[in-house]
Scaffold this active site. Structure first.
Site, PDB file in Angstrom:
ATOM      1  N   HIS A  54      49.770  90.527  -6.662  1.00  0.00           N
ATOM      2  CA  HIS A  54      50.517  89.618  -7.376  1.00  0.00           C
ATOM      3  C   HIS A  54      49.910  89.013  -8.392  1.00  0.00           C
ATOM      4  O   HIS A  54      50.545  88.738  -9.597  1.00  0.00           O
ATOM      5  CB  HIS A  54      51.612  89.130  -6.363  1.00  0.00           C
ATOM      6  CG  HIS A  54      52.910  88.835  -7.067  1.00  0.00           C
ATOM      7  ND1 HIS A  54      53.810  89.730  -7.683  1.00  0.00           N
ATOM      8  CD2 HIS A  54      53.319  87.647  -7.454  1.00  0.00           C
ATOM      9  CE1 HIS A  54      54.699  89.112  -8.226  1.00  0.00           C
ATOM     10  NE2 HIS A  54      54.395  87.879  -8.089  1.00  0.00           N
ATOM     11  N   HIS A 100      60.951  91.153  -9.425  1.00  0.00           N
ATOM     12  CA  HIS A 100      61.298  90.430  -8.430  1.00  0.00           C
ATOM     13  C   HIS A 100      61.910  91.602  -7.387  1.00  0.00           C
ATOM     14  O   HIS A 100      62.944  91.282  -6.857  1.00  0.00           O
ATOM     15  CB  HIS A 100      62.373  89.419  -8.730  1.00  0.00           C
ATOM     16  CG  HIS A 100      61.805  88.125  -8.181  1.00  0.00           C
ATOM     17  ND1 HIS A 100      62.626  86.995  -7.493  1.00  0.00           N
ATOM     18  CD2 HIS A 100      60.589  87.390  -8.072  1.00  0.00           C
ATOM     19  CE1 HIS A 100      62.014  85.932  -7.039  1.00  0.00           C
ATOM     20  NE2 HIS A 100      60.734  86.285  -7.593  1.00  0.00           N
TER      21      HIS A 100
END
EC number: 6.3.5.3
Length: 739
Positions: A54, A100
């Site tokens: 990430h 998200h």
């Protein structure tokens, strides 16, 4: 875990505690080599988040390097909070898209809301005022109660945050497919405006300058959020609810105003959002980008929970926080500025020359790590790639046109497919008129926002047909970029650049990595041909639930420049008597189409094909015709084919219909999803000028009958549909499924 209870460096190694944090054995050995010793618990935490996929893109960097990232208008490409593109008159547009997904699967309202908050901070940390939001959403089939819940909560979360903060949500897309059932995708995009001289970077220059923390206080929410986003969802993911942050849009609204005022001050050296990995990423990245170090005193971090350890403070992903570097001696000005907005601004460290990130707590040094090691030296993996087994099988299939008995019934059924149906239920919850600059509201091909004080506008859209990309990642990647550009052009804009959000399954699986490589190849080629460089983006891997991956979904967010607002064009018919034209040829292309999915319950075969040079030529012709004032309405032909595109143009108008004649086999003429096609209407008096400027075929005209009638080349009626009935079916589909 209190400091007393934290495992010591030897235990971390022997009990492989680092593995629970997401580091591999090889990575832990690398950390040991970099430090020349075993890391303590806090240091292990720093590496585990900064080296997660990430934050580091360690699995995707080799692929991302293929993207074209420069162009004559590009002022800032990938690497900062958001990309920046020049729009003339000393102004620039700043935009970025982020995912998200994992948080939204677990806690959909807060997951979606904080996704919006985070992307807004990326934009205003560059010095830009956010002017618009978009989102691209993917869910399972709406028949499932769990999917209904996720869909309703995600939309409510986006609306709740965006509406409170006062930034209009002007566009986006929602698609539904069974593969997203356990792993929805929530991609948020923010667009901002800036003057060239106000551009700020997230860099910590100047030894001795002061590091300050501004905004909300730090809690235990979101600890290891970045690591959580770098693994597959499973049944146990529900237990990770604490990893989902909670947002406060009113706090963020104050933070925007305070930061935009701060940016006008020469006291500011650098500014960065505390996003994924919170204090760790903001401090390490700002130091590393400037070739400096940072020393921080964690006792000074504003905390809203008691007894927080250095590990927890550094890894918290609490929302609405920024890290800033200011000139030494100017701290009080900053404190006063933020106090005016009711926000905290505290001194918590300083910039150093030795390139180390050094942390102190209760008088002791609790971490000492090279900033570059965290921000730049994550291992880069060249993952094995293997063509997906299904691909050759699909490519070899002899495709047959789906059998349709009744064309009118098929059209009505398509208009009620959730991916095609009206998304009014979604965007009616969004305030898309706040700031009063929205020129084209949700529901047309692209949204358009006015650039105040000028005649210009910004057109914006998000696009990605993940079914095509699943069937043929390279071709589908080209189509995603081309469709975004087509939507911008249909709205009267010149495509400028893209931001991307690459949503894929587990990159450690060779077939998934092949999907990533091929789709990026296709996108890169389209970006080069259409001259829309990639100025930033986000990678979201591990979108799987119980081993089943989502379709490869590399979402494209594109912004275009409308040189003069009088060129703004929308998709609905304007007046009876206008001529209807189709640009582009229709082939019997049904792979991945809405008709195929509706009839067979699955997708298979070859995706539609695209010739990028032809696409570019058509887009240029259409844009020039729009700018010459020759076009009344323009709509790109996408899901559902020509019959759906023509119906949508009628549904958007009041009391108008159309009579058209389409050549070729009826099912393909009506419902095939061939690329590079447009439906355009033109005033009768502009017929000659338009036909000289654009290669198009006149297929009929707009009528005042409130009916769409489509004939075949023998003049036999294929279907006649009442526009009010179509509108009712199209608008009612999603609310009906949610009941």
């Amino acid at each position: 875990m209190s400091l007393m209870l934290e495992p010591n460096p030897t235990q971390i190694k022997e009990e492989r505690i680092y593995a629970e944090m997401g580091l591999t054995d090889e990575e832990f050995a690398m950390v040991e080599r970099i430090l020349g010793r075993l890391p303590n618990y806090t240091e292990t935490g720093l590496f585990s988040v900064m080296w997660s996929e990430h934050c580091s893109y360690k699995n995707s960097k080799p692929v991302l390097r293929k993207f074209p990232t420069t162009g004559e208008r590009v002022l800032q490409g990938p690497g900062e909070g958001a990309g920046i593109v020049d729009i003339g008159d000393n102004q620039a547009v700043v935009f970025k898209m982020e995912s998200h997904n994992h948080p939204s699967a677990i806690e959909p309202y807060q997951g979606a809301a904080t996704g919006v908050g985070g992307i807004i901070r990326d934009v205003f940390s560059m010095g830009a005022r956010p002017v618009a939001l978009l989102n691209s959403l993917r869910f399972g089939e709406l028949q499932s109660p769990r999917v209904k819940y996720l869909f309703e909560e995600v939309v409510a979360g986006i609306a709740g945050y965006g509406n409170c903060i006062g930034i209009p949500t002007v566009g986006g897309e929602v698609q539904f497919d069974p593969c997203y059932e356990g792993n929805p995708l929530v991609n948020a995009m923010c667009v901002g405006l800036i003057n060239h001289e106000d551009i700020k970077k997230g860099q910590a220059h100047g030894a001795g300058n002061t590091v300050m923390y501004v905004g909300a206080s730090t809690g235990r929410d979101g600890i290891h959020g970045a690591t959580f986003a770098s693994e597959e969802l499973s049944e146990s993911s529900e237990a990770k609810r604490p990893a989902v942050q909670v947002g406060d849009p009113f706090m963020e609204k104050l933070l925007i105003e305070a930061c935009l005022e701060l940016i006008q001050s020469d006291a500011l050296v650098g500014i960065q959002d505390m996003g994924a990995a919170g204090l760790t990423s903001s401090s390490a990245e700002m130091a590393s980008k400037a070739g400096m170090g940072i020393e921080m005193y964690l006792d000074d971090v504003p905390q809203r929970e008691t007894g927080m350890t250095p590990y927890e403070m550094m890894l918290s992903e609490s929302q609405e926080r920024m890290l800033i570097v200011v000139k030494k001696g100017r701290e009080q000005e900053i404190v006063d500025l933020f106090e005016k907005y009711g926000l905290a601004a505290v001194t918590m460290g300083k910039v150093t020359e030795d390139k180390m990130l050094r942390l102190f707590h209760k008088g002791e040094k609790v971490a000492e790590v090279p900033a570059d090691a965290l921000a730049e030296e994550a291992p880069i993996y060249h993952k094995p790639s293997k063509e997906a087994a299904y691909f050759a099988e699909f490519q070899a299939m002899k495709m047959e046109t789906p059998k349709v008995e009744n064309y009118k019934e098929a059209l009505f059924a398509l208009l009620q497919q959730p991916t095609i149906a009206s998304k009014e239920w979604v965007y009616d919850q969004y305030d898309y008129q706040v700031r009063t600059s929205t020129v084209v509201t949700p529901g047309s091909d692209a949204a358009v926002v006015r650039v105040r004080g000028t005649e210009k506008g910004l057109a914006m859209t998000t696009d990605c047909n993940s079914r095509y990309i699943y069937l043929d990642p390279e071709m589908g990647g080209k189509i995603a970029v081309a469709e975004a550009a087509r939507n911008i052009v249909c709205s009267g804009g010149e495509p400028l650049a893209i931001t991307d959000c690459l949503n894929f399954g587990n990159p450690e699986k060779p077939e998934i990595f092949w999907q990533i490589e091929k789709s990026v190849d296709g996108m890169s080629e389209a970006c080069r041909t259409l001259q829309t460089p990639v100025i930033g983006g986000n990678v979201s891997m591990y979108n799987e639930r119980s081993g089943e991956a989502v379709y490869p979904t590399p979402t494209v967010g594109m912004v275009g420049l409308v040189h003069d607002l009088k060129h703004v064009t929308t998709q609905e018919f304007k007046q009876a008597g206008d001529l209807v034209y189709v640009i582009g040829e229709t082939k019997a292309e049904f792979g991945g189409s809405e008709l195929q999915k509706m009839i067979h319950g699955k997708i298979f075969g070859q995706s539609p094909s695209i010739d990028l040079d032809v696409e570019l030529k058509r887009q240029k012709q259409v844009l020039e015709a729009i700018q010459a004032g020759l076009v009344q309405s323009a709509h790109d032909v996408a899901e559902g084919g020509l019959a759906v595109a023509i119906s949508e143009s009628a549904i958007g108008a009041k009391g108008l219909g159309a009579t058209v004649k389409l050549d070729g086999e009826a099912t393909a003429a009506l419902f095939a999803e061939s690329q590079s096609r447009f439906v355009i209407t033109v005033k009768r008096e502009n017929k000659e000028a338009f036909e000289k400027a654009v290669e198009a075929i006149q297929v009929g005209e707009v009528t005042s009958t409130n009916e769409v009638t489509i004939h075949n080349e023998e003049n036999e009626v294929l279907l006649t549909a009442n526009v009010d009935e179509m509108r009712k079916a199209w608008k009612g589909a999603i609310p009906c499924l949610l009941k």
